[in-house]
Design a protein around this motif. Sequence first.
Motif, PDB file in Angstrom:
ATOM      1  N   ALA A   1       2.035   5.360  16.836  1.00  0.00           N
ATOM      2  CA  ALA A   1       0.982   4.420  17.118  1.00  0.00           C
ATOM      3  C   ALA A   1       0.056   4.889  18.308  1.00  0.00           C
ATOM      4  O   ALA A   1      -0.786   4.452  18.196  1.00  0.00           O
ATOM      5  N   ILE A   2       0.650   5.464  19.179  1.00  0.00           N
ATOM      6  CA  ILE A   2      -0.230   6.202  20.434  1.00  0.00           C
ATOM      7  C   ILE A   2      -1.220   6.963  19.714  1.00  0.00           C
ATOM      8  O   ILE A   2      -2.394   6.920  20.195  1.00  0.00           O
ATOM      9  N   GLY A   3      -1.135   7.904  18.712  1.00  0.00           N
ATOM     10  CA  GLY A   3      -1.803   8.616  18.104  1.00  0.00           C
ATOM     11  C   GLY A   3      -2.916   7.904  17.360  1.00  0.00           C
ATOM     12  O   GLY A   3      -4.107   7.963  17.451  1.00  0.00           O
ATOM     13  N   ILE A   4      -2.394   6.628  16.729  1.00  0.00           N
ATOM     14  CA  ILE A   4      -3.385   6.027  16.135  1.00  0.00           C
ATOM     15  C   ILE A   4      -4.397   5.394  17.082  1.00  0.00           C
ATOM     16  O   ILE A   4      -5.799   5.203  16.676  1.00  0.00           O
ATOM     17  N   LEU A   5      -3.793   4.937  18.111  1.00  0.00           N
ATOM     18  CA  LEU A   5      -4.717   4.456  19.246  1.00  0.00           C
ATOM     19  C   LEU A   5      -5.691   5.701  19.763  1.00  0.00           C
ATOM     20  O   LEU A   5      -6.944   5.073  19.799  1.00  0.00           O
ATOM     21  N   TYR A   6      -5.360   6.771  19.805  1.00  0.00           N
ATOM     22  CA  TYR A   6      -6.158   7.799  20.248  1.00  0.00           C
ATOM     23  C   TYR A   6      -7.353   7.932  19.333  1.00  0.00           C
ATOM     24  O   TYR A   6      -8.419   8.311  19.672  1.00  0.00           O
TER      25      TYR A   6
ATOM     26  N   ILE B   1      -5.184  -3.925  11.004  1.00  0.00           N
ATOM     27  CA  ILE B   1      -5.378  -2.553  10.426  1.00  0.00           C
ATOM     28  C   ILE B   1      -4.663  -1.436  10.750  1.00  0.00           C
ATOM     29  O   ILE B   1      -4.284  -0.633  10.374  1.00  0.00           O
ATOM     30  N   GLY B   2      -4.640  -1.051  12.530  1.00  0.00           N
ATOM     31  CA  GLY B   2      -4.183  -0.059  12.910  1.00  0.00           C
ATOM     32  C   GLY B   2      -2.653  -0.406  12.643  1.00  0.00           C
ATOM     33  O   GLY B   2      -1.958   0.916  12.419  1.00  0.00           O
ATOM     34  N   ILE B   3      -2.043  -1.489  12.858  1.00  0.00           N
ATOM     35  CA  ILE B   3      -0.651  -1.328  12.504  1.00  0.00           C
ATOM     36  C   ILE B   3      -0.300  -1.203  11.379  1.00  0.00           C
ATOM     37  O   ILE B   3       0.669  -0.300  10.810  1.00  0.00           O
ATOM     38  N   ILE B   4      -1.082  -1.616  10.096  1.00  0.00           N
ATOM     39  CA  ILE B   4      -0.835  -1.367   8.662  1.00  0.00           C
ATOM     40  C   ILE B   4      -1.028   0.010   8.551  1.00  0.00           C
ATOM     41  O   ILE B   4      -0.286   0.689   7.733  1.00  0.00           O
ATOM     42  N   LEU B   5      -2.128   0.825   9.159  1.00  0.00           N
ATOM     43  CA  LEU B   5      -2.227   1.880   8.990  1.00  0.00           C
ATOM     44  C   LEU B   5      -1.222   2.781   9.319  1.00  0.00           C
ATOM     45  O   LEU B   5      -0.721   3.901   8.569  1.00  0.00           O
TER      46      LEU B   5
ATOM     47  N   ILE C   1       0.920  -1.255   0.011  1.00  0.00           N
ATOM     48  CA  ILE C   1       0.088   0.021  -0.035  1.00  0.00           C
ATOM     49  C   ILE C   1       0.734   1.183   0.045  1.00  0.00           C
ATOM     50  O   ILE C   1       0.805   2.125  -0.683  1.00  0.00           O
ATOM     51  N   ALA C   2       1.963   1.433   0.889  1.00  0.00           N
ATOM     52  CA  ALA C   2       2.779   2.302   0.846  1.00  0.00           C
ATOM     53  C   ALA C   2       3.445   2.602  -0.303  1.00  0.00           C
ATOM     54  O   ALA C   2       3.554   3.847  -0.871  1.00  0.00           O
TER      55      ALA C   2
END
Lengths: 346, 287
Positions: B114-119, B153-157, B76-77
């Motif tokens: 990663a923490i941003g994605i979590l939030y 999905i979060g990790i891939i994102l 994807i990237a």
Amino acid sequence: MAALTLSGLTKRYGGTSQAALHRLDLSIASGSLTALLGPSGSGKTTTMKLIAGLIAPDAGDIRLGGRSIRDLAPERRGVAMVFQNPLLFPHLTVAGNVGFGLRMRGLPADRIASSVALMLSRVRLTGLGDRRPGQLSGGQQQRTALARALILRPDVLLLDEPLSNLDPSLRDEMRQLIRELHSETGITTLVVTHDQTEAVALADHVALLLDGRLAQAGPPETFYQRPATQAVARFFGGVNFIPGTARAGVFDSALGPLRLPAGIAEGAGLLTIRPEALRFGPGPNPLIARVEGVTFLGTQSRIDLLAGGVRLQALTDPDAASDLVRGSDVAVTLPPQALWVLPSAP
Amino acid sequence: MTDRRHILLLLAPALIVLGGLFLTGLGLTLLRSFRYFPALGLTQPDLAAYAAILTTPGFLKSLALSLWIAATSTLIAAALALGAALVLRQTFPGRAFVSFLVQLNLTIPHIVGAIGILYLFSQSGSFARLAYAAGLISGPQDFPALTQDPFAIGIILLYVWKELPFITLILLANLQTLGEDHEAVARSLGASRWQTFRHVLLPMLMPGLASASGLVFAFAFGAYEVPLVLGAYSPKALPVLAWQAWTDTDLATRPEAMAMAVVIALIGLLLLALVARTLNRGERDAR
């Protein structure tokens, strides 16, 4: 085959007030080999890119065989361009490069292969089809690029400085090849060059661009014999310009009255004679001039002369020049048939 | 001879770091993965640790998950980066600002991202709250599981967001070197825009794209902190599993942790070798 007609073609690059190309009118006869000549920045490469469709004009039209190609995509114009740099595709073999255009047209592989083999033999690259571009010499790369364009049998072939990247020894060979392929195929060909000797040696028609404007167009000889302006004469190596007035077949100037050839317009003008046309010894239009300097140039010698306060330059063969001594007076003639009068510079 | 000594001297600092620290560490890891660990009374090297991990269903699931994460995020990237690079090489108003935006996240550490994605994306995150406020969902459980989910999905994102600019920058540099003349030639030879991209530009960009993608894949495959924060409890990504085995109170699982580390390293090496071989072939072809 098709004639190419440019009318009022104008191109301005962003932010500049001076047009790179200003209202260019030029007709290129069907099947001709024309040189588009000019110093760098004169607009010749701009003209070529406009014809190829790589850039869009601000005004004017481009017609090919009667129909306008101005708004067509580059790949739909029937115009193939060979750049100064061969720009072969590094990921393809020589045969892959030459067959590229046919492959894009979707031709079957066996027909492409036979066309490519034929084309390679025409540019004398038989047996090199499996090589990579990087394994070729500069001349071979240039010939591959030529073959890659010619295989498409375009209506118009554009060649941008095809000789300037080559060693002098290869230039003759390439020039010969271009002339040969042109007479075999009859494809309308436009060669861009900054070198006037290359233009006259290669083309049967020359168009000279100066500062984005067409300065003169015609057969090569006319640029030497009947230049349109002082700038044209200078570009072709003219150095002798004598202000005066033409009246009743005679030119009056600081050099005294000089007989002119027939058919020269009357009035104020600049008399010009090519340096190689000056003769030493007795003859028509005689002058006495002082030798100011003799410079050996290899195949020729340049003689700087002063006559009636006018500086003249002559080119002669070095043997004849060996008699001339700096500071001495010498008899010079200006043969009438070699004289031409330019309009006075504004 | 003097030249060679000179070169060795200049290379010495780099060689000491590489040889002394990296290779020693790698050697120790290898030894311990073969269950050679005198401090624990293990003096007979064997392959038991490898046998143990290969027969554990958890290991194979983790391996599959890590390969999925690395392959998907790389693909994807790379695809998005290719598009971005093609747009960014053109001049348009605001290009400098867009370029800045694209490069900005290169400086942000993975863990912060990663923490941003979590939030933002977790079931109690900002988007879930917005959806709840808008009446789209009636509770956190209705929001799709985008983090700590089985499809990662979060990790891939995160990897796409983080590695896209890296590949874009490399492609932009490549594009600048190549110039646009080859494309102009292709157009004048009758190739359409798409054909020019497919048959000229893409093959010429391939070496750069392949090496950048290879690095991204190796990183996404071997990195630990992102799947730790954003990954599901089970299966865990391979590096997380290895770390867990290593920190286990039962010291006997340490050789297994080391064996997993060796597998991760081997796959990474294999991939880099593959990319290098492709590039070599490309270079030979271009010569």
